[in-house]
Write a protein that holds these residues in place. Structure first.
Motif, PDB file in Angstrom:
ATOM      1  N   TYR A   6       0.806  -1.225   0.000  1.00 15.53           N
ATOM      2  CA  TYR A   6       0.000   0.000   0.000  1.00 15.53           C
ATOM      3  C   TYR A   6       0.840   1.276   0.000  1.00 15.53           C
ATOM      4  O   TYR A   6       0.285   2.372   0.126  1.00 15.53           O
ATOM      5  CB  TYR A   6      -0.948  -0.002   1.202  1.00 15.53           C
ATOM      6  N   TRP A   7       2.143   1.166  -0.191  1.00 15.24           N
ATOM      7  CA  TRP A   7       2.987   2.358  -0.146  1.00 15.24           C
ATOM      8  C   TRP A   7       2.657   3.354  -1.261  1.00 15.24           C
ATOM      9  O   TRP A   7       2.585   4.559  -1.038  1.00 15.24           O
ATOM     10  CB  TRP A   7       4.466   1.987  -0.208  1.00 15.24           C
ATOM     11  N   LEU A   8       2.445   2.847  -2.470  1.00 16.98           N
ATOM     12  CA  LEU A   8       2.174   3.763  -3.580  1.00 16.98           C
ATOM     13  C   LEU A   8       0.832   4.467  -3.414  1.00 16.98           C
ATOM     14  O   LEU A   8       0.669   5.620  -3.843  1.00 16.98           O
ATOM     15  CB  LEU A   8       2.222   3.025  -4.913  1.00 16.98           C
ATOM     16  N   SER A   9      -0.133   3.802  -2.789  1.00 15.07           N
ATOM     17  CA  SER A   9      -1.405   4.469  -2.493  1.00 15.07           C
ATOM     18  C   SER A   9      -1.169   5.615  -1.520  1.00 15.07           C
ATOM     19  O   SER A   9      -1.743   6.702  -1.668  1.00 15.07           O
ATOM     20  CB  SER A   9      -2.402   3.469  -1.887  1.00 15.07           C
ATOM     21  N   TYR A  10      -0.320   5.384  -0.544  1.00 15.81           N
ATOM     22  CA  TYR A  10       0.032   6.425   0.428  1.00 15.81           C
ATOM     23  C   TYR A  10       0.713   7.598  -0.283  1.00 15.81           C
ATOM     24  O   TYR A  10       0.401   8.768  -0.029  1.00 15.81           O
ATOM     25  CB  TYR A  10       0.951   5.830   1.489  1.00 15.81           C
ATOM     26  N   GLU A  11       1.644   7.291  -1.177  1.00 17.01           N
ATOM     27  CA  GLU A  11       2.344   8.340  -1.922  1.00 17.01           C
ATOM     28  C   GLU A  11       1.365   9.122  -2.803  1.00 17.01           C
ATOM     29  O   GLU A  11       1.462  10.341  -2.919  1.00 17.01           O
ATOM     30  CB  GLU A  11       3.445   7.725  -2.793  1.00 17.01           C
ATOM     31  N   TYR A  12       0.427   8.417  -3.415  1.00 16.08           N
ATOM     32  CA  TYR A  12      -0.535   9.078  -4.299  1.00 16.08           C
ATOM     33  C   TYR A  12      -1.421  10.040  -3.517  1.00 16.08           C
ATOM     34  O   TYR A  12      -1.677  11.171  -3.953  1.00 16.08           O
ATOM     35  CB  TYR A  12      -1.397   8.032  -5.006  1.00 16.08           C
ATOM     36  N   VAL A  13      -1.888   9.610  -2.340  1.00 16.33           N
ATOM     37  CA  VAL A  13      -2.728  10.477  -1.518  1.00 16.33           C
ATOM     38  C   VAL A  13      -1.952  11.711  -1.070  1.00 16.33           C
ATOM     39  O   VAL A  13      -2.481  12.828  -1.027  1.00 16.33           O
ATOM     40  CB  VAL A  13      -3.264   9.705  -0.295  1.00 16.33           C
TER      41      VAL A  13
ATOM     42  N   GLN B 196      11.012  12.001 -11.391  1.00 17.28           N
ATOM     43  CA  GLN B 196      11.791  12.164 -10.171  1.00 17.28           C
ATOM     44  C   GLN B 196      10.951  11.852  -8.942  1.00 17.28           C
ATOM     45  O   GLN B 196      11.420  11.231  -7.989  1.00 17.28           O
ATOM     46  CB  GLN B 196      12.348  13.583 -10.070  1.00 17.28           C
ATOM     47  N   ALA B 197       9.699  12.268  -8.954  1.00 14.35           N
ATOM     48  CA  ALA B 197       8.810  11.998  -7.820  1.00 14.35           C
ATOM     49  C   ALA B 197       8.611  10.496  -7.640  1.00 14.35           C
ATOM     50  O   ALA B 197       8.598   9.986  -6.517  1.00 14.35           O
ATOM     51  CB  ALA B 197       7.464  12.689  -8.032  1.00 14.35           C
ATOM     52  N   SER B 198       8.481   9.787  -8.756  1.00 15.30           N
ATOM     53  CA  SER B 198       8.287   8.335  -8.668  1.00 15.30           C
ATOM     54  C   SER B 198       9.547   7.657  -8.157  1.00 15.30           C
ATOM     55  O   SER B 198       9.477   6.719  -7.350  1.00 15.30           O
ATOM     56  CB  SER B 198       7.901   7.770 -10.035  1.00 15.30           C
ATOM     57  N   ALA B 199      10.718   8.118  -8.614  1.00  8.87           N
ATOM     58  CA  ALA B 199      11.976   7.525  -8.149  1.00  8.87           C
ATOM     59  C   ALA B 199      12.144   7.727  -6.647  1.00  8.87           C
ATOM     60  O   ALA B 199      12.539   6.808  -5.916  1.00  8.87           O
ATOM     61  CB  ALA B 199      13.156   8.144  -8.900  1.00  8.87           C
ATOM     62  N   ASP B 200      11.819   8.929  -6.170  1.00  6.67           N
ATOM     63  CA  ASP B 200      11.906   9.207  -4.736  1.00  6.67           C
ATOM     64  C   ASP B 200      10.913   8.366  -3.951  1.00  6.67           C
ATOM     65  O   ASP B 200      11.210   7.899  -2.843  1.00  6.67           O
ATOM     66  CB  ASP B 200      11.650  10.695  -4.465  1.00  6.67           C
ATOM     67  N   ALA B 201       9.730   8.163  -4.517  1.00  8.06           N
ATOM     68  CA  ALA B 201       8.704   7.359  -3.837  1.00  8.06           C
ATOM     69  C   ALA B 201       9.176   5.925  -3.654  1.00  8.06           C
ATOM     70  O   ALA B 201       8.941   5.309  -2.609  1.00  8.06           O
ATOM     71  CB  ALA B 201       7.401   7.400  -4.632  1.00  8.06           C
ATOM     72  N   LEU B 202       9.856   5.390  -4.668  1.00  9.50           N
ATOM     73  CA  LEU B 202      10.353   4.020  -4.566  1.00  9.50           C
ATOM     74  C   LEU B 202      11.442   3.914  -3.512  1.00  9.50           C
ATOM     75  O   LEU B 202      11.496   2.942  -2.748  1.00  9.50           O
ATOM     76  CB  LEU B 202      10.886   3.552  -5.925  1.00  9.50           C
ATOM     77  N   VAL B 203      12.317   4.900  -3.452  1.00  9.02           N
ATOM     78  CA  VAL B 203      13.374   4.905  -2.439  1.00  9.02           C
ATOM     79  C   VAL B 203      12.764   4.978  -1.041  1.00  9.02           C
ATOM     80  O   VAL B 203      13.145   4.238  -0.131  1.00  9.02           O
ATOM     81  CB  VAL B 203      14.349   6.077  -2.671  1.00  9.02           C
ATOM     82  N   ARG B 204      11.796   5.883  -0.864  1.00  7.62           N
ATOM     83  CA  ARG B 204      11.140   6.024   0.442  1.00  7.62           C
ATOM     84  C   ARG B 204      10.434   4.736   0.842  1.00  7.62           C
ATOM     85  O   ARG B 204      10.479   4.323   2.000  1.00  7.62           O
ATOM     86  CB  ARG B 204      10.141   7.183   0.406  1.00  7.62           C
TER      87      ARG B 204
END
Length: 221
Positions: free
Chosen positions: A163-170, A180-188
């Motif tokens: 559920y991490w990507l759902s959290y990032e999307y919200v 760049q935002a997606s790359a940072d989201a994957l690292v986080r």
């Protein structure tokens, strides 16, 4: 020069559908939109796929094949913390490639029985792999936890990863698809999952983990 073999229409439809689902969300894309973006008639699209669910299921078959291959863990040796890190990094890259499944998961499960059953199997497989990795570290005295703690740890790792990507999307829907935002989201996401295991690590493995974590944190500053 040897000419490239043209890609089949069916493959092109699947690739374009995946791109559109990822960018705009699967519920917002119709077969008419897909046909229009492909530059083909709806009838031509229906020759290859009966309906949108047929497209979704075909993409899910691709996803299952890739994730099943990736979830295979080596039995020849005990896993290391670097293996766990590498495994999670590959997992998040695959999740991002098929991110519409994860972002629209509840909606898909409510109306697609095949996806519902297969997602349950994938989650069970992920949990098994996470547990296997933790037990391997424990067998090498790199991790200290009893069976109940490992069961909870493995479940928590799978829940956060799923559920991490759902959290990032919200948190930031307008920048969700930016490179760049997606790359940072994957690292986080990778760091967040691994932070769950940190309190259980011992000895040299804990030291190596802290070094890896420091390198990851630098990428986010």
């Amino acid at each position: 020069m040897q000419q490239k073999v043209p890609r089949r229409t069916r493959e092109r439809i699947l690739d374009l559908s995946l791109q559109l689902f990822n960018e705009f969300g699967e519920p917002n894309i119709t077969t008419t939109v897909i046909a229009d973006q492909m530059g083909i008639s709806p009838g031509n699209l229906y020759y290859h796929f009966r309906n949108k669910d047929d497209i979704v299921n075909s993409i899910f078959v691709q996803f299952e094949g890739e994730i099943s291959h990736m979830l295979a863990v080596p039995d020849s040796r005990h896993p290391t913390i670097e293996d766990v890190w590498h495994y999670l990094h590959l997992m998040f890259e695959l999740v991002w490639r098929y991110r519409f499944f994860y972002r629209d998961l509840s909606d898909l499960l409510s109306r697609n029985r095949k996806v519902e059953v297969d997602v349950k199997n994938i989650l069970a497989h992920k949990n098994h792999v996470a547990r296997h990795l933790c037990i391997g570290l424990r067998n090498d005295q790199a991790l200290e936890a009893d069976d109940l703690e490992i069961d909870a740890l493995a479940t928590n790792m799978v829940v956060v990863a799923t559920y991490w990507l759902s959290y990032e999307y919200v948190n930031n829907p307008r920048k969700y698809s930016e490179q760049q935002a997606s790359a940072d989201a994957l690292v986080r996401g990778c760091y967040q999952v691994l932070s769950l295991i940190r309190p259980y690590l011992r000895g040299e493995t804990q030291v190596r983990f802290d070094k890896l974590a420091a390198d990851y944190r630098k990428k986010l500053t």
